[in-house]
Scaffold this motif. Structure first.
Motif, short mmCIF file in Angstrom:
data_model
loop_
_atom_site.label_atom_id
_atom_site.label_comp_id
_atom_site.label_asym_id
_atom_site.label_seq_id
_atom_site.Cartn_x
_atom_site.Cartn_y
_atom_site.Cartn_z
N TYR A 239 0.80 -1.22 0.00
CA TYR A 239 0.00 0.00 0.00
C TYR A 239 0.84 1.27 0.00
N PRO A 242 -2.27 3.14 3.12
CA PRO A 242 -3.21 2.18 3.70
C PRO A 242 -4.55 2.81 4.09
N HIS A 245 -6.49 2.83 1.04
CA HIS A 245 -6.35 1.56 0.33
C HIS A 245 -5.73 1.75 -1.05
N LEU A 247 -3.03 1.27 -3.59
CA LEU A 247 -1.95 0.30 -3.76
C LEU A 247 -0.74 0.94 -4.44
#
Length: 272
Positions: A239, A242, A245, A247
């Protein structure tokens, strides 16, 4: 205002894993699993590794419904726990290598700065830090947000000077991240000398370019912060952010994975 999900006790977590993630408890029975989740936390044992067992489409993208992963097959709890253990078993050698790297990086940089300048009072130290701060944009192609971040680092350093007994303690107490900020704003001749010093100790990551070296150490700093806070390297690799979310791109993932592998092999610079 953000609303948080209510906390589940260990037994509720077990039931959730059985119902929502098709996790089974044979090689590790439920009482053992409850104890594992109590000691190590769901967010460490389960969350980083669920992508190993969830559904992906033909293009390699995670399939989600209402933001939740899809699980099509039974998976033993032990498989999650083994991934957790195997990752954490790397941490002692990674920490040892990072400690050795950080000690030498800070010590050698302080030596080169202090023996090549005449910083003999607080005003001269502030002036030197200002010259470093002003040089960073010329030395790098940092984004505006990162420049703001490093500027704040140096401003905080300037404010903290009077809290140290002497200039040697001032440099010694810097974190590796702050030391890297200082390095990125040094005179290029001094940067080259330091890179030569680090190369002689096997600390240059086999790169010759200063910006490539800074990027390597920046990656090491992120890994350092992760392991020292007992967080998951799997999350760090996957990530970029994070919280959202987001990536990492594959190239970026490989960069972090490569550095982790590098730090998982005992280094000469980690020896005293």
């Amino acid at each position: 205002m953000t609303t948080y999900k209510p906390a589940k006790n260990a037994q509720e977590q077990i039931e959730y894993l059985k119902t929502n993630k098709k996790i089974t408890f044979n090689s590790i029975h439920e009482q053992q699993a409850r104890d594992i989740l109590f000691k190590y936390n769901y967010i460490n044992v389960i969350t980083p590794y669920k992508h190993h067992f969830s559904k992906f489409d033909k293009d390699g993208n995670e399939v989600k419904i209402d933001g939740k992963h899809i699980y099509e097959r039974d998976v033993e709890f032990s498989k999650y726990f083994n991934l957790f253990k195997n990752e954490r078993l790397q941490y002692p050698i990674i920490i040892k290598n990072i400690f050795g790297y950080e000690l030498r990086f800070k010590s050698i940089m302080a030596y080169r700065i202090l023996t090549s300048t005449e910083i003999n009072d607080e005003n001269k130290l502030v002036a030197y830090l200002e010259s470093v701060r002003l040089r960073i944009p010329m030395n790098s192609d940092y984004s505006d947000s990162r420049l703001e971040h490093v500027n704040n680092h140096i401003k905080q350093l300037e404010k903290s000077i009077s809290g140290y007994a002497d200039i040697y303690c001032f440099f010694d107490r810097m974190s590796l991240g702050v030391s890297l900020t200082i390095f990125s704003g040094l005179d290029q001749g001094l940067q080259k000398q330091l890179l030569k010093d680090f190369k002689s100790l096997g600390m240059n990551f086999v790169v010759k370019n200063i910006n490539d070296f800074i990027d390597k150490v920046f990656t090491l700093v992120a890994i350092r912060n992760c392991v020292m806070h007992c967080n998951s390297l799997e999350i760090l690799v996957r990530y970029y952010n994070p919280a959202t979310h987001k990536l990492r791109k594959n190239r970026n993932k490989k960069k972090y994975a490569k550095m982790i592998n590098e730090l998982s092999i005992e280094k000469q610079y980690a020896q005293i």
